[in-house]
Design a protein around this motif. Sequence first.
Motif, PDB file in Angstrom:
ATOM      1  N   THR A   3       0.839  -1.185   0.000  1.00  0.00           N
ATOM      2  CA  THR A   3       0.000   0.000   0.000  1.00  0.00           C
ATOM      3  C   THR A   3       0.871   1.229   0.000  1.00  0.00           C
ATOM      4  O   THR A   3       2.086   1.179   0.158  1.00  0.00           O
ATOM      5  CB  THR A   3      -0.917   0.016   1.243  1.00  0.00           C
ATOM      6  OG1 THR A   3      -0.090  -0.010   2.410  1.00  0.00           O
ATOM      7  CG2 THR A   3      -1.836  -1.188   1.257  1.00  0.00           C
ATOM      8  N   GLY A   4       0.203   2.393  -0.169  1.00  0.00           N
ATOM      9  CA  GLY A   4       0.941   3.650  -0.172  1.00  0.00           C
ATOM     10  C   GLY A   4       1.477   3.977  -1.538  1.00  0.00           C
ATOM     11  O   GLY A   4       1.099   3.400  -2.546  1.00  0.00           O
ATOM     12  N   SER A   5       2.420   4.899  -1.643  1.00  0.00           N
ATOM     13  CA  SER A   5       2.991   5.302  -2.911  1.00  0.00           C
ATOM     14  C   SER A   5       4.424   4.851  -2.988  1.00  0.00           C
ATOM     15  O   SER A   5       5.235   5.143  -2.120  1.00  0.00           O
ATOM     16  CB  SER A   5       2.944   6.829  -3.077  1.00  0.00           C
ATOM     17  OG  SER A   5       1.633   7.259  -3.274  1.00  0.00           O
ATOM     18  N   GLY A 192      -9.996  -0.121   1.844  1.00  0.00           N
ATOM     19  CA  GLY A 192     -11.301   0.200   2.411  1.00  0.00           C
ATOM     20  C   GLY A 192     -11.987   1.156   1.467  1.00  0.00           C
ATOM     21  O   GLY A 192     -11.426   1.522   0.421  1.00  0.00           O
ATOM     22  N   PRO A 193     -13.197   1.603   1.776  1.00  0.00           N
ATOM     23  CA  PRO A 193     -13.857   2.592   0.926  1.00  0.00           C
ATOM     24  C   PRO A 193     -12.948   3.806   0.697  1.00  0.00           C
ATOM     25  O   PRO A 193     -12.424   4.368   1.664  1.00  0.00           O
ATOM     26  CB  PRO A 193     -15.100   2.973   1.735  1.00  0.00           C
ATOM     27  CG  PRO A 193     -15.370   1.771   2.582  1.00  0.00           C
ATOM     28  CD  PRO A 193     -14.021   1.211   2.929  1.00  0.00           C
ATOM     29  N   PRO A 194     -12.710   4.220  -0.556  1.00  0.00           N
ATOM     30  CA  PRO A 194     -11.797   5.340  -0.836  1.00  0.00           C
ATOM     31  C   PRO A 194     -12.181   6.630  -0.117  1.00  0.00           C
ATOM     32  O   PRO A 194     -11.318   7.457   0.181  1.00  0.00           O
ATOM     33  CB  PRO A 194     -11.899   5.507  -2.354  1.00  0.00           C
ATOM     34  CG  PRO A 194     -12.334   4.170  -2.843  1.00  0.00           C
ATOM     35  CD  PRO A 194     -13.231   3.613  -1.784  1.00  0.00           C
ATOM     36  N   SER A 195     -13.473   6.785   0.183  1.00  0.00           N
ATOM     37  CA  SER A 195     -13.922   8.000   0.869  1.00  0.00           C
ATOM     38  C   SER A 195     -13.603   7.979   2.361  1.00  0.00           C
ATOM     39  O   SER A 195     -13.680   9.011   3.036  1.00  0.00           O
ATOM     40  CB  SER A 195     -15.435   8.169   0.683  1.00  0.00           C
ATOM     41  OG  SER A 195     -16.135   7.031   1.190  1.00  0.00           O
ATOM     42  N   ALA A 199      -7.871   5.546   4.123  1.00  0.00           N
ATOM     43  CA  ALA A 199      -7.867   4.446   3.158  1.00  0.00           C
ATOM     44  C   ALA A 199      -6.635   4.569   2.267  1.00  0.00           C
ATOM     45  O   ALA A 199      -6.284   5.655   1.816  1.00  0.00           O
ATOM     46  CB  ALA A 199      -9.135   4.475   2.316  1.00  0.00           C
ATOM     47  N   ARG A 200      -5.968   3.451   2.028  1.00  0.00           N
ATOM     48  CA  ARG A 200      -4.712   3.470   1.266  1.00  0.00           C
ATOM     49  C   ARG A 200      -4.822   2.652  -0.011  1.00  0.00           C
ATOM     50  O   ARG A 200      -5.462   1.609  -0.033  1.00  0.00           O
ATOM     51  CB  ARG A 200      -3.571   2.923   2.129  1.00  0.00           C
ATOM     52  CG  ARG A 200      -3.263   3.778   3.367  1.00  0.00           C
ATOM     53  CD  ARG A 200      -2.064   3.218   4.115  1.00  0.00           C
ATOM     54  NE  ARG A 200      -2.335   1.877   4.622  1.00  0.00           N
ATOM     55  CZ  ARG A 200      -1.394   1.059   5.107  1.00  0.00           C
ATOM     56  NH1 ARG A 200      -0.123   1.448   5.112  1.00  0.00           N
ATOM     57  NH2 ARG A 200      -1.714  -0.144   5.558  1.00  0.00           N
TER      58      ARG A 200
END
Length: 382
Positions: A3-5, A192-195, A199-200
């Motif tokens: 996850t993450g960038s 998870g839900p992007p909103s 959330a990652r």
Amino acid sequence: MTTGSGNSPDPGRQGVAVARRIVVKVGSSSLTSVDGGIDAGPIERLVAVLAEHRLAGQEIVLVSSGAIAAGLAPLTLPKRPKDLATQQAAASVGQGLLMAHYTAAFARRALTVGQVLLTAEDVVRRTHYANARRTLSRLLGLGVVPVVNENDTVATAEIRFGDNDRLAALVAHLVRADALVLLSDVDALYDGPPSRPGARRIENVAGPADLEGVEIGSVGSNVGTGGMVTKVDAARIATVAGIPTLLTSAANAGDALAGKDVGTWFEARGGRTASRLLWLRHAAEPMGRLVLDEGAVAAVVQRRMSLLPAGVVRVDGRFTAGDAVDLVNPAGTAVARGLVNFDSGELPPLLGRSTRELAAEMGPDYAREIVHRDDIVLLGRR
């Protein structure tokens, strides 16, 4: 799961930029307005990206949703209809409008498009899937950009793919694509839900274990179907067949095809499988069931043998020769799916009898298998 960038480009993603053949799927919500009707701007931007790569030598197959959504506004329908007849009517109106936009946009870049409309039946039955493969191969050989969609104007509830994400995965296998790119209105799969705050983005998925505990939404847009769950399912279909898949937004199409670090990358985790068996597993709607005794289950599942009349104890449903049927064990669990060689009405007198006995009594035509082993796919192996 990552996850993450990331700071460095994913090597798998970089492979998209140099792939020989790519299937790109775009969803309805990326091409049409919220209330229905075609939005020319997104189509023009998508075509610009695809044309650049096609003119650079890559072969592109576009699987495009949007026919039903494009027909909403002209028919003054407030939202996507639920009944099949109105969906078919909207698709009849919208498909021509959608193709007119694609034809014009690609023509401005000196490229020709060809429309290919498919139903699930077209790619399950032996002769049909061979025809589909041959047509797509010839279009690509002629330098054409095939635009594929489900044939919503004639497809019935029993012979529908259900969503174009799954269709795209199957088409990717059909044309032996090197990568599948799924474009929607969401830029990636999240944990998870992007909103939801925190959330990652999930950068990379190597297998099912990487998605354990991840909430995957099943609700699509107002004008489309599916949702994230159908895209993840499409990625699973493609990757187990040896085709890596990138999931991102239509806005990221340029970066995606350039191999940049966008979206979620699903690593290929299987070898290429026989096309017909992939279609049979994922696109065929079983028209009935054959209940097997334990010996026949072992023969089909463990020894990979054909299904003979002697091992079938009951026939459920009505079907004709060539239809897909589920093969179930005595407990009622489907263990395999196959293309049956007899009509359902022919089978009851054959059950529990040897092929030698049947041939002697009824003729040599009855000495054949109920389902040949080459037409069977095991359902327990995903």
